[in-house]
Design a protein around this motif. Structure first.
Motif, PDB file in Angstrom:
ATOM      1  N   GLY A   1     -14.090  -4.759   2.660  1.00  0.00           N
ATOM      2  CA  GLY A   1     -12.976  -4.474   1.742  1.00  0.00           C
ATOM      3  C   GLY A   1     -13.323  -3.277   0.855  1.00  0.00           C
ATOM      4  O   GLY A   1     -12.526  -2.347   0.693  1.00  0.00           O
ATOM      5  N   ASP A   2     -14.544  -3.282   0.281  1.00  0.00           N
ATOM      6  CA  ASP A   2     -14.961  -2.159  -0.582  1.00  0.00           C
ATOM      7  C   ASP A   2     -15.067  -0.866   0.227  1.00  0.00           C
ATOM      8  O   ASP A   2     -14.686   0.202  -0.248  1.00  0.00           O
ATOM      9  N   LEU A   3     -15.604  -0.960   1.446  1.00  0.00           N
ATOM     10  CA  LEU A   3     -15.743   0.254   2.273  1.00  0.00           C
ATOM     11  C   LEU A   3     -14.361   0.835   2.592  1.00  0.00           C
ATOM     12  O   LEU A   3     -14.160   2.056   2.552  1.00  0.00           O
ATOM     13  N   LEU A   4     -13.402  -0.068   2.879  1.00  0.00           N
ATOM     14  CA  LEU A   4     -12.042   0.407   3.170  1.00  0.00           C
ATOM     15  C   LEU A   4     -11.402   1.019   1.926  1.00  0.00           C
ATOM     16  O   LEU A   4     -10.747   2.062   2.005  1.00  0.00           O
ATOM     17  N   ARG A   5     -11.614   0.372   0.765  1.00  0.00           N
ATOM     18  CA  ARG A   5     -11.021   0.920  -0.471  1.00  0.00           C
ATOM     19  C   ARG A   5     -11.639   2.280  -0.818  1.00  0.00           C
ATOM     20  O   ARG A   5     -10.970   3.154  -1.363  1.00  0.00           O
ATOM     21  N   ALA A   6     -12.915   2.480  -0.449  1.00  0.00           N
ATOM     22  CA  ALA A   6     -13.541   3.796  -0.670  1.00  0.00           C
ATOM     23  C   ALA A   6     -12.855   4.846   0.211  1.00  0.00           C
ATOM     24  O   ALA A   6     -12.617   5.975  -0.212  1.00  0.00           O
ATOM     25  N   GLN A   7     -12.515   4.460   1.440  1.00  0.00           N
ATOM     26  CA  GLN A   7     -11.801   5.382   2.337  1.00  0.00           C
ATOM     27  C   GLN A   7     -10.424   5.725   1.774  1.00  0.00           C
ATOM     28  O   GLN A   7      -9.975   6.866   1.847  1.00  0.00           O
TER      29      GLN A   7
ATOM     30  N   GLY B   1      -8.884   9.321   0.443  1.00  0.00           N
ATOM     31  CA  GLY B   1      -7.697   9.858   1.125  1.00  0.00           C
ATOM     32  C   GLY B   1      -7.940  10.218   2.583  1.00  0.00           C
ATOM     33  O   GLY B   1      -7.260  11.101   3.122  1.00  0.00           O
ATOM     34  N   THR B   2      -8.902   9.559   3.228  1.00  0.00           N
ATOM     35  CA  THR B   2      -9.164   9.864   4.647  1.00  0.00           C
ATOM     36  C   THR B   2      -8.034   9.306   5.526  1.00  0.00           C
ATOM     37  O   THR B   2      -7.270   8.429   5.097  1.00  0.00           O
ATOM     38  N   ASP B   3      -7.959   9.797   6.773  1.00  0.00           N
ATOM     39  CA  ASP B   3      -6.953   9.288   7.718  1.00  0.00           C
ATOM     40  C   ASP B   3      -7.110   7.783   7.891  1.00  0.00           C
ATOM     41  O   ASP B   3      -6.135   7.031   7.907  1.00  0.00           O
ATOM     42  N   LEU B   4      -8.374   7.386   8.050  1.00  0.00           N
ATOM     43  CA  LEU B   4      -8.645   5.949   8.222  1.00  0.00           C
ATOM     44  C   LEU B   4      -8.115   5.166   7.013  1.00  0.00           C
ATOM     45  O   LEU B   4      -7.464   4.131   7.159  1.00  0.00           O
ATOM     46  N   GLY B   5      -8.380   5.700   5.805  1.00  0.00           N
ATOM     47  CA  GLY B   5      -7.939   5.032   4.580  1.00  0.00           C
ATOM     48  C   GLY B   5      -6.420   4.922   4.515  1.00  0.00           C
ATOM     49  O   GLY B   5      -5.878   3.871   4.147  1.00  0.00           O
ATOM     50  N   ILE B   6      -5.751   5.993   4.906  1.00  0.00           N
ATOM     51  CA  ILE B   6      -4.276   5.996   4.841  1.00  0.00           C
ATOM     52  C   ILE B   6      -3.715   4.937   5.799  1.00  0.00           C
ATOM     53  O   ILE B   6      -2.805   4.182   5.458  1.00  0.00           O
TER      54      ILE B   6
ATOM     55  N   ASP C   1      -2.294  -3.569   2.099  1.00  0.00           N
ATOM     56  CA  ASP C   1      -1.288  -3.884   1.078  1.00  0.00           C
ATOM     57  C   ASP C   1      -0.370  -5.011   1.531  1.00  0.00           C
ATOM     58  O   ASP C   1       0.197  -5.733   0.715  1.00  0.00           O
ATOM     59  N   GLU C   2      -0.222  -5.161   2.845  1.00  0.00           N
ATOM     60  CA  GLU C   2       0.623  -6.244   3.364  1.00  0.00           C
ATOM     61  C   GLU C   2      -0.157  -7.547   3.549  1.00  0.00           C
ATOM     62  O   GLU C   2       0.396  -8.556   3.973  1.00  0.00           O
ATOM     63  N   GLY C   3      -1.468  -7.499   3.315  1.00  0.00           N
ATOM     64  CA  GLY C   3      -2.286  -8.711   3.486  1.00  0.00           C
ATOM     65  C   GLY C   3      -2.693  -8.956   4.930  1.00  0.00           C
ATOM     66  O   GLY C   3      -3.113 -10.060   5.288  1.00  0.00           O
ATOM     67  N   LEU C   4      -2.560  -7.915   5.780  1.00  0.00           N
ATOM     68  CA  LEU C   4      -2.934  -8.060   7.199  1.00  0.00           C
ATOM     69  C   LEU C   4      -4.328  -7.477   7.437  1.00  0.00           C
ATOM     70  O   LEU C   4      -4.823  -6.680   6.635  1.00  0.00           O
TER      71      LEU C   4
END
Ligand SMILES: Nc1ncnc2c1ncn2[C@@H]1O[C@H](COP(=O)(O)OP(=O)(O)O)[C@@H](O)[C@H]1O
Length: 207
Positions: free
Chosen positions: A33-39, A43-48, A55-58
């Motif tokens: 979760g933290d690694l994804l929030r860092a992405q 503003g990386t493609d992966l993060g977007i 945000d949808e909980g999926l």
């Protein structure tokens, strides 16, 4: 090395206990979760792409989180061990984690599940949402969806570790210090006896 999977539904207290465990056992905390929030923050493609799902909980796709964990293991070659928090969340992720660790001659020593009922989880996450800034903590229907995703997609990961005799469950409701003490009790029982391994290896070489 000491490698622990801290398991449980969103809001079970994994992040809180992880912070205490890394200090006690000198481990590296790997929270997908933290690694994804860092992405997302970068503003990386992966993060977007991940943000929409989060945000949808999926769940985000397995290969994305597996790739992040692979990188993180390679980035920390001198770690004394790892706490995996929020990962693995699916059985394919659990299998991949075993394979990645095996490449480094490592394995999971134990998996500890914090058990908390849905109503308490919803209460905790709505409270966290007041200050966390996380969109997925601020909407009750999204929180309930995360709990449902946990029950339908993630809970079976417990069976994967039970088959390997590594699964241990604790009540996640109670004083933080008391839960921490119980987690440490389990870890101390299952951590590798570091001192014995080199001595055994030396004996074998001599013999
Ligand atoms: N291992 C994972 N596999 C798939 N998606 C993940 C994984 N880890 C995190 N996520 C995504 O990030 C979101 C937030 O995860 P996390 O910070 O662990 O929060 P929590 O456990 O409190 O829900 C999840 O709802 C999901 O969308």
């Amino acid at each position: 090395m000491l490698n622990i999977v801290l398991f449980g539904p969103p809001g079970a207290g994994k992040g809180t206990q992880s912070q205490k465990l890394i200090a006690r056992y000198n481990l590296v905390h790997l929270s997908t979760g933290d690694l994804l929030r860092a992405q997302i923050a970068q503003g990386t493609d992966l993060g977007i792409r991940a943000k929409k799902l989060m945000d949808e909980g999926l769940l985000v796709p397995d290969e994305v989180v597996i790739g992040m964990i692979d990188n993180a293991l390679q980035d920390n070659p001198n770690a004394g061990g790892f706490i995996f928090d929020g990962f693995p969340r699916t059985v394919p992720q659990a299998r991949s984690l075993d394979e990645l660790l095996a490449k480094h001659d490592e394995k999971i020593n134990c998996m500890i599940a914090l058990e908390v009922g849905e109503e308490e989880l919803v209460k905790r996450l709505l409270e966290r949402g007041k200050t966390s800034g996380r969109p997925d903590d601020q909407d009750e229907s999204k929180i309930r969806r995360r709990v449902t995703v946990y029950n339908t997609e993630t809970a079976q990961v417990a069976g994967y570790y039970a088959e390997q005799k590594k699964f241990h469950a604790l009540n996640g409701i109670g004083e933080i210090e008391s839960i921490f003490g119980q987690i440490c009790g389990l870890i101390d029982k299952h951590k590798p006896a570091a001192a014995e391994t080199p001595a055994e290896a030396t004996k074998e070489v001599k013999a």
